[in-house]
Structures are given as structure tokens and as C-alpha cells.
Design an enzyme around this catalytic site. Structure first.
Site, PDB file in Angstrom:
ATOM      1  N   ASP A   1      30.641   0.472  28.465  1.00  0.00           N
ATOM      2  CA  ASP A   1      30.289  -0.864  27.977  1.00  0.00           C
ATOM      3  C   ASP A   1      29.607  -0.735  26.602  1.00  0.00           C
ATOM      4  O   ASP A   1      30.067  -1.274  25.593  1.00  0.00           O
ATOM      5  CB  ASP A   1      29.374  -1.474  29.051  1.00  0.00           C
ATOM      6  CG  ASP A   1      28.560  -2.672  28.616  1.00  0.00           C
ATOM      7  OD1 ASP A   1      28.517  -2.967  27.424  1.00  0.00           O
ATOM      8  OD2 ASP A   1      27.954  -3.326  29.490  1.00  0.00           O
TER       9      ASP A   1
ATOM     10  N   ASP B   1      32.873   4.212  33.053  1.00  0.00           N
ATOM     11  CA  ASP B   1      33.548   3.971  34.335  1.00  0.00           C
ATOM     12  C   ASP B   1      35.025   3.707  34.060  1.00  0.00           C
ATOM     13  O   ASP B   1      35.443   3.642  32.902  1.00  0.00           O
ATOM     14  CB  ASP B   1      32.886   2.815  35.097  1.00  0.00           C
ATOM     15  CG  ASP B   1      32.872   1.516  34.296  1.00  0.00           C
ATOM     16  OD1 ASP B   1      33.908   1.205  33.663  1.00  0.00           O
ATOM     17  OD2 ASP B   1      31.853   0.800  34.286  1.00  0.00           O
TER      18      ASP B   1
ATOM     19  N   HIS C   1      35.869   0.292  32.185  1.00  0.00           N
ATOM     20  CA  HIS C   1      35.639   0.284  30.733  1.00  0.00           C
ATOM     21  C   HIS C   1      36.532   1.282  30.010  1.00  0.00           C
ATOM     22  O   HIS C   1      36.852   1.098  28.836  1.00  0.00           O
ATOM     23  CB  HIS C   1      34.157   0.537  30.423  1.00  0.00           C
ATOM     24  CG  HIS C   1      33.281  -0.645  30.707  1.00  0.00           C
ATOM     25  ND1 HIS C   1      32.682  -0.852  31.923  1.00  0.00           N
ATOM     26  CD2 HIS C   1      32.956  -1.716  29.935  1.00  0.00           C
ATOM     27  CE1 HIS C   1      32.005  -1.994  31.892  1.00  0.00           C
ATOM     28  NE2 HIS C   1      32.157  -2.542  30.702  1.00  0.00           N
TER      29      HIS C   1
ATOM     30  N   ASP D   1      30.241  -5.734  24.551  1.00  0.00           N
ATOM     31  CA  ASP D   1      30.647  -4.920  25.704  1.00  0.00           C
ATOM     32  C   ASP D   1      32.049  -4.400  25.395  1.00  0.00           C
ATOM     33  O   ASP D   1      32.934  -5.179  25.020  1.00  0.00           O
ATOM     34  CB  ASP D   1      30.639  -5.792  26.971  1.00  0.00           C
ATOM     35  CG  ASP D   1      31.049  -5.022  28.233  1.00  0.00           C
ATOM     36  OD1 ASP D   1      31.750  -3.993  28.114  1.00  0.00           O
ATOM     37  OD2 ASP D   1      30.662  -5.458  29.331  1.00  0.00           O
TER      38      ASP D   1
ATOM     39  N   LYS E   1      25.746 -13.570  23.822  1.00  0.00           N
ATOM     40  CA  LYS E   1      25.661 -12.468  24.788  1.00  0.00           C
ATOM     41  C   LYS E   1      25.913 -11.168  24.043  1.00  0.00           C
ATOM     42  O   LYS E   1      26.332 -11.159  22.893  1.00  0.00           O
ATOM     43  CB  LYS E   1      26.670 -12.664  25.918  1.00  0.00           C
ATOM     44  CG  LYS E   1      26.291 -13.773  26.879  1.00  0.00           C
ATOM     45  CD  LYS E   1      25.349 -13.324  27.983  1.00  0.00           C
ATOM     46  CE  LYS E   1      26.075 -12.504  29.034  1.00  0.00           C
ATOM     47  NZ  LYS E   1      25.174 -12.049  30.104  1.00  0.00           N
TER      48      LYS E   1
ATOM     49  N   ARG F   1      30.650 -13.965  25.503  1.00  0.00           N
ATOM     50  CA  ARG F   1      30.234 -15.373  25.417  1.00  0.00           C
ATOM     51  C   ARG F   1      29.288 -15.509  24.237  1.00  0.00           C
ATOM     52  O   ARG F   1      28.696 -14.522  23.795  1.00  0.00           O
ATOM     53  CB  ARG F   1      29.445 -15.790  26.671  1.00  0.00           C
ATOM     54  CG  ARG F   1      30.125 -15.573  27.966  1.00  0.00           C
ATOM     55  CD  ARG F   1      29.237 -16.122  29.089  1.00  0.00           C
ATOM     56  NE  ARG F   1      28.842 -15.116  30.058  1.00  0.00           N
ATOM     57  CZ  ARG F   1      27.838 -15.258  30.922  1.00  0.00           C
ATOM     58  NH1 ARG F   1      27.133 -16.373  30.921  1.00  0.00           N
ATOM     59  NH2 ARG F   1      27.542 -14.310  31.785  1.00  0.00           N
TER      60      ARG F   1
ATOM     61  N   CYS G   1      34.500  -3.663  27.141  1.00  0.00           N
ATOM     62  CA  CYS G   1      35.654  -4.202  27.875  1.00  0.00           C
ATOM     63  C   CYS G   1      36.265  -5.396  27.138  1.00  0.00           C
ATOM     64  O   CYS G   1      37.457  -5.657  27.268  1.00  0.00           O
ATOM     65  CB  CYS G   1      35.295  -4.555  29.311  1.00  0.00           C
ATOM     66  SG  CYS G   1      34.303  -6.036  29.528  1.00  0.00           S
ATOM     67  N   TYR G   2      35.442  -6.101  26.350  1.00  0.00           N
ATOM     68  CA  TYR G   2      35.989  -7.242  25.609  1.00  0.00           C
ATOM     69  C   TYR G   2      36.869  -6.813  24.440  1.00  0.00           C
ATOM     70  O   TYR G   2      37.529  -7.644  23.825  1.00  0.00           O
ATOM     71  CB  TYR G   2      34.870  -8.188  25.149  1.00  0.00           C
ATOM     72  CG  TYR G   2      34.155  -8.816  26.320  1.00  0.00           C
ATOM     73  CD1 TYR G   2      34.859  -9.603  27.227  1.00  0.00           C
ATOM     74  CD2 TYR G   2      32.810  -8.580  26.561  1.00  0.00           C
ATOM     75  CE1 TYR G   2      34.242 -10.138  28.335  1.00  0.00           C
ATOM     76  CE2 TYR G   2      32.174  -9.119  27.681  1.00  0.00           C
ATOM     77  CZ  TYR G   2      32.893  -9.895  28.560  1.00  0.00           C
ATOM     78  OH  TYR G   2      32.288 -10.431  29.663  1.00  0.00           O
TER      79      TYR G   2
ATOM     80  N   HIS H   1      34.353 -17.862  28.302  1.00  0.00           N
ATOM     81  CA  HIS H   1      34.071 -16.477  28.688  1.00  0.00           C
ATOM     82  C   HIS H   1      35.284 -15.598  28.373  1.00  0.00           C
ATOM     83  O   HIS H   1      36.421 -15.977  28.668  1.00  0.00           O
ATOM     84  CB  HIS H   1      33.763 -16.480  30.194  1.00  0.00           C
ATOM     85  CG  HIS H   1      33.430 -15.150  30.776  1.00  0.00           C
ATOM     86  ND1 HIS H   1      34.352 -14.133  30.895  1.00  0.00           N
ATOM     87  CD2 HIS H   1      32.265 -14.676  31.279  1.00  0.00           C
ATOM     88  CE1 HIS H   1      33.767 -13.086  31.448  1.00  0.00           C
ATOM     89  NE2 HIS H   1      32.505 -13.388  31.694  1.00  0.00           N
TER      90      HIS H   1
END
Lengths: 470, 299
Positions: free
Chosen positions: A376, A383, A386, A326, A323, A320, A328-329, A274
Site C-alpha cells: 500500500d 501482500d 497490493h 495507496d 484520503k 477518495r 492499489c489505486y 471511491h
């Protein structure tokens, strides 16, 4: 006609039509309008390279079998379609949006005031808000007044818990994520007088109380244990200069056990690889040094897994396998890239992902056009979380990292267990590599402790001096 | 809060007075519940009225870790019926799918009860994963409780079902790895039939990284030779190295082929595969494939 030729042709037509980058700021007077238009004329169309990449990206999609039907495929397809509309719009406008600094700054400043009741969902994570807002504003080069800083610090002291840690709010028990963000907020906006009031002895006893026999740590007394807790604990202990052999005994070995067959790292042994936990594990190990890291992690497997996380159409990362992307990654995965800069043997290529594709995702799809802030993915509200990790993704994409061997030597003499993260140095990457406009360049950051470069060294040095080590 | 008398308690302020910076405007109800709760916690009161208050607090904010910790202490101090507490928790879980605290609290209860049985866990976990089949916390808890009970007997059938529903569910494949590794330590494990199962799933979705990663993963764990897979891989990458292939190809298959060719010392063919990945099939990772190529030339 190949895709490439098609895109060239589209570009040619666009240029004939005189499509240019649209003006970004509100025009308030006649004079300004002229200035604005003049500037506009000066601005080039989207660069050739950037255009090519973006139009290529819009033709890609994840190779999932078309004929199968499953939740994963459905979700992936609709996300790709949504993001494609954003990229298509940029191609049509002939421009990748700039980083909208002033809107993002406004969005961040909002968090410094009074927050609507729905923010009760952050009641147990208040130090995070202080850290995110002040950190992002600093990275954007925005001033926060002394008065606000004093008030935030004063509030942080009300969150010092009787168990020795820092809680998510007044009267709450200590929590290592709250303490992590609290300590980084102290480093960012506190003064030496504030720092002197931190009870490090109580903090150390609390951290020791959180330690499990297997070398891992709990998030709070009685709480869950995972690689996130380990990273938070190591950050708190290292930056406050209370990291000891006793504290870290067995910890690196435990992190090593969390690397999965896929190459990434999970929350605890056998958990799925993750992005968030992988960052925590890697950054945590690097606090303990290059050798410790290489001893416990299969680097090639890790690099492969990280490269696999970048999605062909979106350009951003998924957390992942199978998935969705996003924003944030961009940091949790993207933030690992500097580590390769310093871990791979000298002379070896260290570019394993596409910085330019990531930048396209962040600038075209993650900026909230209306209220500012990053998100995201399209369709989601922006937010603070993010915004911080998207912005850090932008910075990482713009920087090349190295270890200053002299600095490393200096710290190794005085703090041998955790010298490594203090020797990071970043240089600006050529904007043609990441294919961004120079005006979108943001500040520099320490990749292990995500605050502006220099901040954490000043904090650490304060304690080293106080402890007579420097 | 009507059930008990709290009039002797002075609620603690949730915010520092006269400091409006970054301040949440709590509703009166929230302030009331959490203010009283903080006061009771500070006084270390473990009572029925405190217990009732934690209900109300969790309803307001289920991620408030301090409340959960306090509740556990109360439950233990009052000698509450822990089975009933598990019942209550199940209802909360269904309303709060993405929550850490619930699963940690459940661990605390199960450990306290020394409940080494999967009987009541299985239906709950099935429902939760039905709702959100990649829920990280639920999968994490499932691994914990399976290990705690030492009962791996239900796991393969369960992941089979999930993989059948969505062959791309990587959480299910990861859980399979956990189950297989542990099962192989307590009973005979048929590696070949496991490989057969994976191959069938790859045939169904040749571009699915989850199943390919798993296939490589179990080979590495059981110290089997990856080159054994060459014929199988070739069925998915047939002629890719020699001819222009249009349409659907297996990208992860080509990656594994490169790995196998490298292991066999066939550097030139491996390099060709890397070139194809970099220039045609996986251009977003052009940097990574070039990096691999640089390693190949050094090997």
C-alpha cells in the site's frame, strides 16, 4: 536558487562523486563480479527527466492548511514525510530502483505452497489467491508448472457451491467476488477440458437469483449490493458467454445513479465517490459498450475526479478526496486511464494524469525491499492484493490502449451485448513518456478483465464456438 | 464447543486431501469449528448447537460471509430474540471496524424486525464513526438505515459535528449531500444559508477540495448558477491571474474561477488560469490542465 537549479546542482555533484546505480544482484564469483561491474559502468545515471520529476515531487505537498489541526492533516503530513525519505534516498543514490522481478516472483511463489495459520483471514477468499498469484507470475513472464496448475484447478472445483456459484472455499456459499476471481483463474490456467466442466446453467440461475429489482446485484444470497457486485456479475456472465438482456435489465441505469456530485462513483447511490467502486462501475459499464457508458456517465466530471486523485508529492493515487495514497489505486484509478484512451474523441489528448509520477511512486515507495511483493505504502507489509494491483499499475502506465474496430465488428456480430471489452488492444508507450527504464517493461493486459492480453479472448471464443455463435 | 454435543457430526475437510498447493495451514481449533459448521450447514440443521458454533466461528474470522448467512437462517428458524441479537452484534462491531458482513447482517435484522427507528442506531453509529470517521461501511449503513426509517432529522447536526472536528472529512461532506438532497424533498430547504455554511468552512480551509466540491455539487443539484459564486471565489484567488502571488492560495478556488470564466465566455482569462494551474500551482496535473485548455479552444 530555484528548486530546479538546486536539483541540477545536486545532480552535478553526484555525478562528480561518481555515484552510480548500485548493483542489484548478489555477486557470487569473481568472474561475475567483473561482468556485473562492467554492466554497471554501462548503466546511465537516472535519466534527466526522471531526476527532474522526482526532485520536483519531493518539494510538493498537498495544500492543506498548515495552521489547522485535524486527523486528515496529521495523516497526510506523516505519509508525505515518510514517502519523501524514500524519494530522497533515490535521489541521493542517483537511481530509481528497478522493478525487482525475481523478488516479486519469489514472494508470489510462496503463495503456491503451504500458508501459515494467519492466512485464515483469506479462508473465505481462496480463489483470489489463485488468481493473483498465477496472474502476476504470468504477467512477469514466470512459468508456473503444469502440476501446480492442475492442482489449483482441482481445488477450484471443490469450491463450486450447491447454489450454482463459486464460494470462497469448499462448503461455502457462492460469492460473486470469489466467482469473479475463480473464473479469471480458470481462464488463466485452465484447459478446454476444465472449462467444459463448468456448469454455466447453474451459474446463470445463481446470478439471476442475486439480481435486485433496481438492476443491481447482491454479492451472495442475502448479501450486500454494490457496484463491485455488478462488475463481478457482468465479468462472470460476459466471459462465460451467458450474458442476456434479462440479466442486465436496469443495470446500466443503476450504475449511472451511483455517480456522485464529485464525479467519481460510490458503492451505491449517494455513497461517497471511491476508487475501487469507480473502477468496478466504469469497467462494468464498458462491458456493455461505449454508448451505454456515455449514456449513463458524466465523463468530464469523472475525468476531473480521477485527475484530482493523483497526489503531488507521492505521485500515486488516493481512493477518495482527502484520503491517503495507496498502491492499489494505481490500478483502480490508474486502470481507468485506458478507458479515456478509447472514450475521448479521436485526436483529443487522452493523457490526464502523470504516468511518470505514478511509476516513481510504485518503484521507489511500494516495492518491499526485504521479501519482495508490493505494498500500500511504506510502513505497510506487502501482500498479494497490493502486489497484483501495483503491478497492474506499472503495466497500465506502460501501455496505450485502443479499440481494434475490426475486432469490435467481429464480436459485435456474434455477441452484440458485450463485444466491446474484447476489442481492446494495447501498444507499448514510449518509455521516455513514463520515464522508466526499458528493462522494467512488463507484459500486456486487458484493462477490463485484468489478465494477460489474449487470455480472455481465448476463453470467450471457446464459449462462443461451443454455443455455435462463432 | 464444550457447551453442546457434536459427536454425531463428521466435520467436513476444509481442504482437498493430498493437494498441498496454496493451502492454508489452519489451526486445529479453526479446522474443528469450521469443519463442523460446514457439515451442519450441508445438513441444513438450524439448531442451538449450530447457533453456538457460529459464535465461535465469527470470533475466529468475522469476514466469513457464509457463517453470517447461516446464522441469520438459524436465528429466524429458532425464533430468536432479535433485539438480543442486535446487542450481541454491537459488541462484535466494535471489535471489527473494517468489516462488511456486520452491517449487512444488521440490515437483515432491522428489516426482519421492521424496526423503523433510529433510536438504537444513533449511539452505535456515533461510536463507530468516532473510532474511524471515514469508515466507508459504517457511512453506507448509516445512509441505508436513515432511508429505511425515513428519518433525516438527525443528520445535519451530526455531520456539522464531524465537519467541525475535521473539515477535510470528505465522508462527512458526502453524507451532508445525501442529507440535504433528501431533506429538500420533504421540507423547505434554505439554499442560501447552506451556501453560507459552506463558504465559512471554505474560509477556514481554502484548499480543501471536499468543501469546494460540495459547493459546486449543491449548485448543480439545485440548478443554481455557478457564476453567482464569482465574488466569493475572487476573495480566495484575488489577483492571481494578474500578479505573482506568493504563499498560500486556493487551488480549488482557482479551478472554480476558471470554470466561471469559461461559463461567462471569458476564454482568454480562463486560459490564463489554466496555464497557471499547469505551470505553477498544480504541476502534477499539467496533462489534465492542458487537456482542459484543448477543450476550451474548441468550445
Amino acid at each position: 536558487m530555484s528548486i530546479y537549479e538546486k536539483s541540477k546542482k545536486t545532480k552535478y555533484i553526484l555525478s562528480l562523486l561518481g555515484k552510480k546505480r548500485s548493483a542489484q544482484t548478489t555477486i557470487t564469483s569473481r568472474d561475475e563480479e567483473e561482468v556485473e561491474l562492467e554492466q554497471d559502468e554501462d548503466e546511465d545515471l537516472i535519466s534527466d527527466l526522471q531526476y527532474e520529476l522526482l526532485s520536483e515531487m519531493t518539494t510538493k505537498e498537498l495544500n492543506l492548511e498548515q495552521e489547522l489541526f485535524s486527523q486528515t492533516i496529521e495523516a497526510q503530513r506523516s505519509t508525505e514525510q515518510e514517502i519523501k525519505t524514500y524519494f530522497d534516498k533515490c535521489l541521493k543514490d542517483g537511481a530509481v530502483p528497478h522493478l525487482d522481478r525475481s523478488k516479486h516472483a519469489n514472494f508470489l511463489r510462496f503463495s503456491l505452497g503451504q500458508l501459515p495459520p494467519a492466512f485464515k483471514m483469506l479462508d473465505h477468499s481462496q480463489p483470489w489467491l489463485y488468481y493473483w498469484s498465477t496472474n502476476c507470475l504470468a504477467l512477469l513472464g514466470e512459468e508456473v508448472s503444469e502440476d501446480i496448475k492442475r492442482k489449483l484447478i482441482s481445488k477450484l472445483f471443490t469450491m463450486m457451491s450447491s447454489d450454482g456459484g463459486i464460494g470462497g472455499g469448499p462448503g461455502q456459499i457462492g460469492h460473486v467476488a470469489a466467482a469473479y476471481s475463480g473464473v479469471l483463474a480458470f481462464a488463466n490456467i485452465g484447459t478446454e477440458e476444465d472449462w467444459a466442466k463448468i456448469d454455466r446453467k447453474a451459474m446463470y440461475q445463481w446470478l439471476m437469483a442475486l439480481k435486485n429489482e433496481d438492476g443491481s446485484f447482491c454479492m451472495h444470497i442475502g448479501g450486500e449490493s454494490d457496484t463491485r457486485a455488478v462488475y463481478c456479475v457482468l465479468t462472470i456472465a460476459s466471459t462465460l458467454n451467458i450474458l442476456t438482456e434479462e440479466l442486465i435489465e436496469g443495470t446500466a441505469e443503476w450504475i449511472g445513479r451511483c455517480q456522485t456530485y464529485e464525479g467519481g462513483i460510490g458503492a451505491s447511490p449517494f455513497d461517497e465517490a471511491h476508487g475501487g467502486y469507480t473502477y468496478c462501475a466504469m469497467a462494468g459499464l464498458l462491458i456493455l459498450g461505449r454508448d451505454t457508458f456515455l449514456k449513463h456517465i458524466n465523463l468530464e466530471k469523472l475525468i476531473h475526479w480521477i485527475a484530482e486523485r493523483q497526489l503531488p508529492l507521492e505521485g500515486g493515487f488516493s481512493g477518495r478526496t482527502n484520503k491517503l495514497v495507496d498502491g492499489c489505486y494505481s490500478f483502480w484509478i490508474g486502470g481507468l486511464i485506458p478507458m479515456f484512451d478509447v472514450l475521448l474523441p479521436e485526436g483529443q489528448t487522452t493523457e490526464v494524469t502523470s504516468r511518470a509520477a505514478l511509476m516513481n511512486y510504485l518503484l521507489c515507495a511500494c516495492q518491499d525491499e526485504r521479501m519482495g511483493g508490493l505494498r500500500d505504502k511504506p510502513g505497510k507489509m506487502p501482500d498479494y492484493y497490493h502486489t497484483q494491483y501495483g503491478l497492474l499499475g506499472v503495466i497500465i502506465s506502460q501501455s496505450k490502449f485502443s479499440i481494434n474496430e475490426e475486432t469490435l465488428k467481429k464480436y459485435s456480430e456474434v455477441t452484440p451485448l458485450d463485444a466491446f471489452p474484447y476489442a481492446f488492444e494495447s501498444t507499448d508507450i514510449d518509455s521516455s513518456i513514463s520515464q522508466f527504464d526499458e528493462v522494467d517493461r512488463v507484459g500486456k493486459v486487458n484493462p477490463i478483465f485484468p489478465v494477460a492480453e489474449g487470455v480472455i479472448n481465448k476463453f470467450k471464443d471457446y464459449w462462443l464456438k461451443k454455443d455455435g455463435q462463432l | 464447543m464444550d457447551q453442546f454435543d457434536y459427536s454425531d457430526i463428521t466435520p467436513l475437510p476444509l481442504v482437498e486431501p493430498n493437494n498441498p498447493v496454496t493451502t492454508i495451514l489452519y489451526s486445529d481449533e479453526y479446522k474443528n469449528i469450521f469443519g463442523h459448521l460446514a457439515a451442519l450447514l450441508a445438513a441444513k440443521e438450524y439448531s442451538e448447537r449450530a447457533y453456538a458454533l457460529t459464535n465461535a466461528a465469527i470470533e475466529q474470522n468475522a469476514a466469513h460471509y457464509t457463517v453470517w448467512q447461516y446464522r441469520f437462517k438459524i436465528v429466524v428458524a429458532l425464533g430468536k430474540d432479535l433485539e438480543k441479537e442486535l446487542d450481541w452484534l454491537e459488541e462484535i462491531a466494535l471489535d471489527n471496524v473494517k468489516n462488511y458482513q456486520i452491517w449487512n447482517y444488521r440490515q437483515l435484522l432491522i428489516k426482519k424486525l421492521e424496526l423503523k427507528s433510529m433510536k438504537r442506531e444513533l449511539p452505535l453509529l456515533e461510536t463507530m464513526l468516532d473510532e474511524d470517521s471515514k469508515n466507508y461501511h459504517v457511512w453506507g449503513y448509516r445512509k441505508w438505515v436513515v432511508s429505511y426509517c425515513g428519518d433525516y432529522s438527525n443528520e445535519l447536526a451530526f455531520v456539522n459535528k464531524l465537519i467541525k472536528a475535521d473539515v477535510y472529512n470528505n465522508s462527512a461532506w458526502s453524507h451532508r449531500y445525501f442529507a440535504v438532497v433528501n431533506l429538500s424533498q420533504i421540507s423547505d430547504f434554505d439554499f442560501d444559508s447552506e451556501v453560507q455554511y459552506v463558504k465559512e468552512n471554505i474560509n477556514l480551509a481554502p484548499n480543501n477540495y471536499s468543501s469546494w466540491n460540495y459547493l459546486i455539487g449543491i449548485h448543480e443539484y439545485f440548478k443554481k448558477d455557478l457564476t453567482d459564486l464569482e465574488d466569493f471565489v475572487n476573495t480566495h484567488t484575488e489577483d492571481m491571474l494578474d500578479t505573482e502571488v506568493e504563499g498560500v492560495i486556493s487551488k480549488p478556488g482557482l479551478e472554480l474561477l476558471v470554470k466561471i470564466l469559461t461559463l461567462k465566455g471569458e476564454k482568454e482569462k480562463a486560459a490564463k488560469g489554466l496555464d497557471l494551474l499547469a505551470s505553477k500551482y498544480d504541476t502534477i496535473r499539467v496533462n489534465y490542465w492542458n487537456y482542459q485548455k484543448s477543450l476550451l479552444s474548441k468550445a
